[in-house]
Design a protein around this motif. Sequence first.
Motif, PDB file in Angstrom:
ATOM      1  N   LEU A 106       0.854  -1.192   0.000  1.00  0.00           N
ATOM      2  CA  LEU A 106       0.000   0.000   0.000  1.00  0.00           C
ATOM      3  C   LEU A 106       0.887   1.238   0.000  1.00  0.00           C
ATOM      4  N   ASN A 107       1.152   1.765  -1.190  1.00  0.00           N
ATOM      5  CA  ASN A 107       1.957   2.964  -1.347  1.00  0.00           C
ATOM      6  C   ASN A 107       0.999   4.151  -1.414  1.00  0.00           C
ATOM      7  N   ALA A 108       0.782   4.797  -0.277  1.00  0.00           N
ATOM      8  CA  ALA A 108      -0.243   5.837  -0.183  1.00  0.00           C
ATOM      9  C   ALA A 108      -0.007   6.968  -1.177  1.00  0.00           C
ATOM     10  N   ARG A 109       1.219   7.420  -1.300  1.00  0.00           N
ATOM     11  CA  ARG A 109       1.498   8.550  -2.185  1.00  0.00           C
ATOM     12  C   ARG A 109       1.235   8.184  -3.644  1.00  0.00           C
ATOM     13  N   ALA A 110       1.687   7.006  -4.055  1.00  0.00           N
ATOM     14  CA  ALA A 110       1.493   6.597  -5.448  1.00  0.00           C
ATOM     15  C   ALA A 110       0.022   6.340  -5.756  1.00  0.00           C
ATOM     16  N   LEU A 111      -0.702   5.733  -4.822  1.00  0.00           N
ATOM     17  CA  LEU A 111      -2.123   5.469  -5.050  1.00  0.00           C
ATOM     18  C   LEU A 111      -2.930   6.761  -5.070  1.00  0.00           C
ATOM     19  N   ASP A 112      -2.534   7.725  -4.253  1.00  0.00           N
ATOM     20  CA  ASP A 112      -3.205   9.023  -4.296  1.00  0.00           C
ATOM     21  C   ASP A 112      -2.963   9.723  -5.633  1.00  0.00           C
ATOM     22  N   ARG A 113      -1.727   9.627  -6.130  1.00  0.00           N
ATOM     23  CA  ARG A 113      -1.452  10.204  -7.458  1.00  0.00           C
ATOM     24  C   ARG A 113      -2.318   9.534  -8.520  1.00  0.00           C
ATOM     25  N   ALA A 114      -2.475   8.220  -8.392  1.00  0.00           N
ATOM     26  CA  ALA A 114      -3.295   7.491  -9.363  1.00  0.00           C
ATOM     27  C   ALA A 114      -4.728   8.006  -9.358  1.00  0.00           C
ATOM     28  N   LEU A 115      -5.298   8.257  -8.160  1.00  0.00           N
ATOM     29  CA  LEU A 115      -6.669   8.752  -8.089  1.00  0.00           C
ATOM     30  C   LEU A 115      -6.823  10.101  -8.776  1.00  0.00           C
ATOM     31  N   GLY A 116      -5.738  10.850  -8.861  1.00  0.00           N
ATOM     32  CA  GLY A 116      -5.787  12.144  -9.519  1.00  0.00           C
ATOM     33  C   GLY A 116      -5.715  12.080 -11.028  1.00  0.00           C
ATOM     34  N   THR A 117      -5.492  10.887 -11.590  1.00  0.00           N
ATOM     35  CA  THR A 117      -5.436  10.734 -13.040  1.00  0.00           C
ATOM     36  C   THR A 117      -6.821  10.408 -13.586  1.00  0.00           C
ATOM     37  N   PRO A 118      -7.055  10.627 -14.895  1.00  0.00           N
ATOM     38  CA  PRO A 118      -8.368  10.312 -15.477  1.00  0.00           C
ATOM     39  C   PRO A 118      -8.734   8.851 -15.257  1.00  0.00           C
ATOM     40  N   GLN A 119      -9.997   8.597 -14.994  1.00  0.00           N
ATOM     41  CA  GLN A 119     -10.440   7.237 -14.729  1.00  0.00           C
ATOM     42  C   GLN A 119     -10.671   6.466 -16.026  1.00  0.00           C
ATOM     43  N   LEU A 120     -10.333   5.195 -15.967  1.00  0.00           N
ATOM     44  CA  LEU A 120     -10.683   4.268 -17.039  1.00  0.00           C
ATOM     45  C   LEU A 120     -11.943   3.532 -16.599  1.00  0.00           C
ATOM     46  N   VAL A 121     -12.980   3.554 -17.422  1.00  0.00           N
ATOM     47  CA  VAL A 121     -14.230   2.873 -17.117  1.00  0.00           C
ATOM     48  C   VAL A 121     -14.364   1.674 -18.037  1.00  0.00           C
ATOM     49  N   ARG A 122     -14.551   0.510 -17.455  1.00  0.00           N
ATOM     50  CA  ARG A 122     -14.685  -0.720 -18.234  1.00  0.00           C
ATOM     51  C   ARG A 122     -15.965  -1.424 -17.803  1.00  0.00           C
ATOM     52  N   TRP A 123     -16.940  -1.572 -18.728  1.00  0.00           N
ATOM     53  CA  TRP A 123     -18.180  -2.270 -18.424  1.00  0.00           C
ATOM     54  C   TRP A 123     -18.040  -3.730 -18.794  1.00  0.00           C
ATOM     55  N   SER A 124     -18.510  -4.599 -17.887  1.00  0.00           N
ATOM     56  CA  SER A 124     -18.233  -6.030 -18.022  1.00  0.00           C
ATOM     57  C   SER A 124     -19.229  -6.779 -18.889  1.00  0.00           C
ATOM     58  N   GLY A 125     -20.433  -6.206 -19.067  1.00  0.00           N
ATOM     59  CA  GLY A 125     -21.491  -6.946 -19.743  1.00  0.00           C
ATOM     60  C   GLY A 125     -22.144  -7.984 -18.848  1.00  0.00           C
ATOM     61  N   ALA A 126     -21.754  -8.035 -17.563  1.00  0.00           N
ATOM     62  CA  ALA A 126     -22.263  -9.032 -16.612  1.00  0.00           C
ATOM     63  C   ALA A 126     -23.259  -8.390 -15.663  1.00  0.00           C
ATOM     64  N   ALA A 127     -24.204  -9.178 -15.207  1.00  0.00           N
ATOM     65  CA  ALA A 127     -25.223  -8.689 -14.277  1.00  0.00           C
ATOM     66  C   ALA A 127     -24.606  -8.311 -12.938  1.00  0.00           C
ATOM     67  N   TYR A 128     -25.089  -7.205 -12.382  1.00  0.00           N
ATOM     68  CA  TYR A 128     -24.741  -6.819 -11.013  1.00  0.00           C
ATOM     69  C   TYR A 128     -25.886  -7.267 -10.122  1.00  0.00           C
ATOM     70  N   ASP A 129     -25.584  -8.106  -9.151  1.00  0.00           N
ATOM     71  CA  ASP A 129     -26.625  -8.689  -8.311  1.00  0.00           C
ATOM     72  C   ASP A 129     -25.977  -9.198  -7.024  1.00  0.00           C
ATOM     73  N   LEU A 130     -26.788  -9.421  -5.981  1.00  0.00           N
ATOM     74  CA  LEU A 130     -26.313 -10.014  -4.729  1.00  0.00           C
ATOM     75  C   LEU A 130     -24.966  -9.411  -4.304  1.00  0.00           C
TER      76      LEU A 130
END
Length: 401
Positions: free
Chosen positions: A251-275
């Motif tokens: 858990l590299n807090a600084r690097a992960l925080d930098r990552a959150l500041g970058t544009p998000q990649l959105v990937r839809w799975s085509g799978a049902a969300y349930d339970l």
Amino acid sequence: MTAIDGSTVRNPDVLREDMVRALRDQGAITSEPVAAAFAAVPRHRFAPEAPLSIAYDLHSTVPVKKDKHGLVISVMSAAHLQAVMLEQAGIEPGMTVLEIGSGGVNAAYLQELVGPGGQVTTVDIDRDIIDRARMCLDEAGYTQVKTVVADGESGVPDGAPYDRVIVTAAAWDIPPSWISGLAEKGRLVVPLTVCGTTRSIAFDRDEDGLISRSYGLAHFVPMQGDGAAEERKVMLRDGVVVRTDDGRVSLNARALDRALGTPQLVRWSGAAYDLPDELDLYLTLNLSSVARLHADKEVIERGLVEASARLGVPALVSEDSIAYRTRRANEETGGYESGVIAHGPQAEALADEYSNLLRRWAHDHRRRGVATFRYLPGPAPSPLPQDAVLRRHGIITATWR
């Protein structure tokens, strides 16, 4: 005062009847012995500080003690959860039962279930909690219950072997004393926590250790003393926290925080969300490098993190990137479709792994109760199996039907 059905009632006997009826309707109570126990025990006498409506509410907990920082460290658990765990335990008259983590009322239910020919011992690390439980048990007429002050990690050898061991605090591991203290055909019911998500698991003994019979979503205050969790928690920025109890996950807090500041990649799975509780359990135990991502309301409203992180969501992390689950409305998948939000230089690779698991769960495991857990005590094998969760005293594995 308002009863479960919305009417105004001040009679605890009526509230108790309403509670039992509602627990039956919701499937928490499924047997006559557990129904009779809940009907017999004057629950409000174990929560004298609480209004009757709270004491007899199905899903409300009653705080019993807080630490010096104001954090609740002991509660009277919700009636719904207590009923589910007692059904999991399958207690019969004449049995010997150990309860680890005391509050009083659950020990009274246990005494009703074992009857005059059985014995219930309840243990807690905190003298204040045991003294309170003893007082409430005596006043309610359950003088036969034995109360012990000790660290639950060590069990209570005086009284073993036990037909049932019931744990009422979130446990990070299963110490040897709990297994050795079980009778040959004994059962352990324990809220087991893995990477921030907890399930009440009913384990039976077998030749290798323990194997699960059933499990369900649970929430408890954490175990204290020698059994306290080994968990790391890092704040990426105000309102955003990542936590894990897997020592292999960086858990590299600084690097992960930098990552959150970058544009998000959105990937839809085509799978049902349930339970969602079953899906989160599957992801937690199958992602290759898992942590749990939490974000507060303000951060979510600003759009930095998706709403799935409000109560915690399984996150796939690398040294400098992070991915987690989201959803969107999609009638073609039955109402909602699962997807992935990923940030950082490794976003594509993390999104691929996460999406594949979402599709695999929806195709192969999209129903309740499909996991079987094993607890194997003793030294961990080398190399550690991919699907194993390492603990101090053994390993946890899960298979999915």
